[in-house]
Design a protein around this motif. Structure first.
Motif, PDB file in Angstrom:
ATOM      1  N   HIS A 100      22.935  39.413  42.841  1.00  0.00           N
ATOM      2  CA  HIS A 100      24.180  38.719  42.986  1.00  0.00           C
ATOM      3  C   HIS A 100      25.550  39.747  42.485  1.00  0.00           C
ATOM      4  O   HIS A 100      25.871  39.990  41.098  1.00  0.00           O
ATOM      5  CB  HIS A 100      24.306  37.443  41.916  1.00  0.00           C
ATOM      6  CG  HIS A 100      23.471  36.465  42.339  1.00  0.00           C
ATOM      7  ND1 HIS A 100      23.641  35.433  42.913  1.00  0.00           N
ATOM      8  CD2 HIS A 100      21.987  36.175  41.941  1.00  0.00           C
ATOM      9  CE1 HIS A 100      22.595  34.558  43.092  1.00  0.00           C
ATOM     10  NE2 HIS A 100      21.522  35.195  42.598  1.00  0.00           N
ATOM     11  N   SER A 101      25.655  40.629  43.410  1.00  0.00           N
ATOM     12  CA  SER A 101      26.177  41.923  42.935  1.00  0.00           C
ATOM     13  C   SER A 101      27.778  41.806  42.519  1.00  0.00           C
ATOM     14  O   SER A 101      28.122  42.952  42.146  1.00  0.00           O
ATOM     15  CB  SER A 101      26.078  42.963  44.344  1.00  0.00           C
ATOM     16  OG  SER A 101      26.348  42.334  45.469  1.00  0.00           O
ATOM     17  N   MET A 102      28.412  40.821  42.857  1.00  0.00           N
ATOM     18  CA  MET A 102      29.958  40.630  42.543  1.00  0.00           C
ATOM     19  C   MET A 102      30.064  39.745  41.273  1.00  0.00           C
ATOM     20  O   MET A 102      31.367  39.889  40.638  1.00  0.00           O
ATOM     21  CB  MET A 102      30.462  39.715  43.645  1.00  0.00           C
ATOM     22  CG  MET A 102      30.711  40.428  44.856  1.00  0.00           C
ATOM     23  SD  MET A 102      32.054  41.693  44.771  1.00  0.00           S
ATOM     24  CE  MET A 102      33.706  40.825  44.369  1.00  0.00           C
ATOM     25  N   THR A 103      29.170  39.285  40.653  1.00  0.00           N
ATOM     26  CA  THR A 103      29.054  38.572  39.273  1.00  0.00           C
ATOM     27  C   THR A 103      29.404  39.242  38.239  1.00  0.00           C
ATOM     28  O   THR A 103      30.504  39.194  37.641  1.00  0.00           O
ATOM     29  CB  THR A 103      27.812  37.640  39.230  1.00  0.00           C
ATOM     30  OG1 THR A 103      27.552  36.952  40.703  1.00  0.00           O
ATOM     31  CG2 THR A 103      28.160  36.800  38.281  1.00  0.00           C
ATOM     32  N   VAL A 104      28.679  40.088  37.833  1.00  0.00           N
ATOM     33  CA  VAL A 104      28.792  41.203  36.518  1.00  0.00           C
ATOM     34  C   VAL A 104      30.054  41.865  36.897  1.00  0.00           C
ATOM     35  O   VAL A 104      30.828  42.155  35.830  1.00  0.00           O
ATOM     36  CB  VAL A 104      27.327  41.931  36.335  1.00  0.00           C
ATOM     37  CG1 VAL A 104      27.648  42.840  34.977  1.00  0.00           C
ATOM     38  CG2 VAL A 104      26.321  40.942  36.111  1.00  0.00           C
ATOM     39  N   LEU A 105      30.011  42.375  38.137  1.00  0.00           N
ATOM     40  CA  LEU A 105      31.157  43.241  38.509  1.00  0.00           C
ATOM     41  C   LEU A 105      32.596  42.858  38.233  1.00  0.00           C
ATOM     42  O   LEU A 105      33.339  43.040  37.595  1.00  0.00           O
ATOM     43  CB  LEU A 105      31.006  43.570  39.798  1.00  0.00           C
ATOM     44  CG  LEU A 105      31.770  44.656  40.471  1.00  0.00           C
ATOM     45  CD1 LEU A 105      31.144  45.187  41.963  1.00  0.00           C
ATOM     46  CD2 LEU A 105      33.272  44.193  40.978  1.00  0.00           C
ATOM     47  N   LEU A 106      32.728  41.471  39.042  1.00  0.00           N
ATOM     48  CA  LEU A 106      34.111  40.936  39.068  1.00  0.00           C
ATOM     49  C   LEU A 106      34.286  40.530  37.626  1.00  0.00           C
ATOM     50  O   LEU A 106      35.565  40.457  36.918  1.00  0.00           O
ATOM     51  CB  LEU A 106      34.322  39.760  40.019  1.00  0.00           C
ATOM     52  CG  LEU A 106      35.787  39.602  40.435  1.00  0.00           C
ATOM     53  CD1 LEU A 106      36.260  40.660  40.846  1.00  0.00           C
ATOM     54  CD2 LEU A 106      35.788  38.224  41.194  1.00  0.00           C
ATOM     55  N   ALA A 128      35.374  47.008  43.875  1.00  0.00           N
ATOM     56  CA  ALA A 128      34.313  46.103  44.304  1.00  0.00           C
ATOM     57  C   ALA A 128      33.343  46.644  45.370  1.00  0.00           C
ATOM     58  O   ALA A 128      32.204  46.556  45.198  1.00  0.00           O
ATOM     59  CB  ALA A 128      35.071  44.861  44.791  1.00  0.00           C
ATOM     60  N   VAL A 129      34.002  47.450  46.179  1.00  0.00           N
ATOM     61  CA  VAL A 129      33.296  47.901  47.371  1.00  0.00           C
ATOM     62  C   VAL A 129      32.172  48.935  46.808  1.00  0.00           C
ATOM     63  O   VAL A 129      30.931  48.815  47.068  1.00  0.00           O
ATOM     64  CB  VAL A 129      33.902  48.255  48.335  1.00  0.00           C
ATOM     65  CG1 VAL A 129      33.059  49.395  49.272  1.00  0.00           C
ATOM     66  CG2 VAL A 129      34.865  47.430  49.163  1.00  0.00           C
TER      67      VAL A 129
END
Length: 458
Positions: A100-106, A128-129
């Motif tokens: 879930h690659s946007m979760t920790v990131l965002l 993000a990209v």
């Protein structure tokens, strides 16, 4: 040379104009999706307790908890917001990477952006990209099954990438930030196996740790260099084996954010192939749920490992979201799964419980330990009729995507489901701001729109 150096070079050298339009479009889509899921996740288990605890661990007004309004130090806000994005199992995922690659990131990047100010929409999209790129290029190269909770562990690397890009880290500072985050990395699959609420908190822990790691790297703290391929590096300790050619061959040519899958249902993505296939059969043949005699789902080993757990008379929300038999039964009876599928009455509904016990999960001979497709279903009706389907492109994947209208409907529904709704005007404002994100001068404006009326007035 450790492959981390290749990722550092990729991140530091890539500018907004180097990113193709489809990747920018995907960034807008999944930033908005994650904001909506984070608002809805404010109703999840232990959210209020986590916010209260975070306020006890330090005071500050760096960043706010989405949909709540409480200002916290940036690491604490990152923890709470990342947890809210993931706790409903409704956040986007890269299926090949199982991340879930946007979760920790965002959760982490938005906390830092709000703390520091003057982070533009272009800055956020590029961050993000690149964050998704790093986490997913590393994870798709893994050739062995999950040992640690990859959405948390690889997610930490995604978050460090995003924060580092927002703050303009040079190569040495970024490498040290990765190293410091690696030293704090966490995420046990035991939480997934047991269906524990700790599962979602693990993405929060890594979001908090990514903020701390970047702050420490900026202050000059150094760490070990070979954190990916060293004898005790990520790819040898948190994972068991990997393909180095896959790790680096497509870097800068395939933009992994374009490969993310929407989640149309708030349940583990590993349930979606079974749910999607059963709903396709139901819509094609027009049978009712109570006409079903049995369902047999032949699935790759990973699906059975993640969601093949048995139905139980009494289930926690976290357990039920990861129980393919339950969510499939509920979907067949209600034409899909909403956030209300985990209310006490729904979880113990006799008809759903009975149908779930007629759904059998069996393991096929798929040799890929990270595969979520194909899923082959055989559905038998009480009349004796049998219907079959094989699902290779699950609804929400790039090969079978949600329409833009469906994406916006999901976002609006999540805003309504927030425990402190932000209202229709703010909901539309978020849509408008994200769709024109390249023109936004300060992404703090997005957080402003996620505040409930009572928080905005204080």
């Amino acid at each position: 040379m450790d492959a981390i150096d290749d990722f550092v070079a990729h991140v530091t050298a890539t500018g907004f104009d180097d990113v193709p339009a489809p990747a920018i479009g995907a960034a807008k889509t999944f930033i908005l999706d994650s904001l909506g899921v984070g608002l809805s996740g404010g109703a999840g288990p232990w959210v209020d307790q986590m916010i209260q605890l975070a306020a006890q661990w330090g005071q500050g007004d760096d960043a706010r908890v989405w949909g709540h309004g409480l200002p916290l130090p940036a690491p604490a806000a990152a923890l709470c917001n990342a947890y809210q994005i993931h706790n409903a199992e409704f956040d986007c995922v890269h299926e090949g990477a199982v991340v879930h690659s946007m979760t920790v990131l965002l959760g982490a990047a938005m906390a830092v952006a709000e703390r520091d100010g003057r982070v533009s929409g272009r800055d956020l999209m590029l961050a993000a990209v690149l964050g998704v790129d790093v986490a997913c290029h590393i994870s798709v190269a893994v050739t062995t099954g999950l040992k640690f909770f990859r959405p948390g562990t690889a997610g930490a690397l995604a978050a460090v990438t995003a924060i580092g890009k927002l703050k303009g880290f040079d190569g040495e500072t970024l490498r040290n930030a990765y190293s410091i985050a690696y030293a704090q990395m966490c995420g046990t699959m035991q939480a997934h196996t047991e269906g524990s609420m700790l599962l979602g908190m693990q993405v929060g822990f890594n979001a908090r740790n990514a903020v701390v790691a970047c702050d420490m790297a900026m202050a000059g703290l150094q760490g070990p260099k070979n954190i990916l391929e060293g004898p005790f590096g990520f790819l040898r300790l948190f994972e068991d084996d990997y393909d180095r050619d896959v790790l680096l061959a497509s870097l800068g040519r395939i933009w992994r954010i374009t490969e993310l899958s929407h989640k149309p249902f708030p349940s583990g993505r590993a349930t979606h192939g079974i749910v999607d296939g059963c709903l396709r059969l139901q819509r094609e043949h027009g049978f009712a749920a109570d006409q079903i005699e049995s369902v047999v789902a032949a699935v790759p080993p990973l699906i059975n490992h993640l969601v093949g757990r048995p139905i139980e008379n009494t289930m926690t929300t976290n357990y039920a979201r990861l129980c393919a038999a339950y969510v499939t039964a509920h979907a067949l009876r209600h034409n899909g799964i909403g956030v209300d599928a985990y209310a006490d009455g729904a979880l113990t509904d006799p008809a759903s419980q009975a149908l779930a016990r007629r759904i059998q999960i069996v393991v096929d001979d798929n040799p890929n330990p990270n595969a979520l497709v194909p899923v082959s279903l055989t559905l038998k009706l009480k009349s004796g009729a049998t219907h079959s389907i094989t699902v290779s492109d699950v609804y929400g994947s790039p090969a079978n995507p949600m329409t833009h209208a469906a994406h916006l409907e999901k976002f609006r529904n999540n805003c309504v489901a927030a425990p402190r709704p932000i209202g229709a005007e703010a909901t539309q404002g978020l849509i408008d701001q994200v769709e024109a994100l390249q023109a936004l001068e300060d992404v703090t404006a997005l957080v402003d729109l996620m505040m409930p009326a009572r928080a905005s007035a204080t």
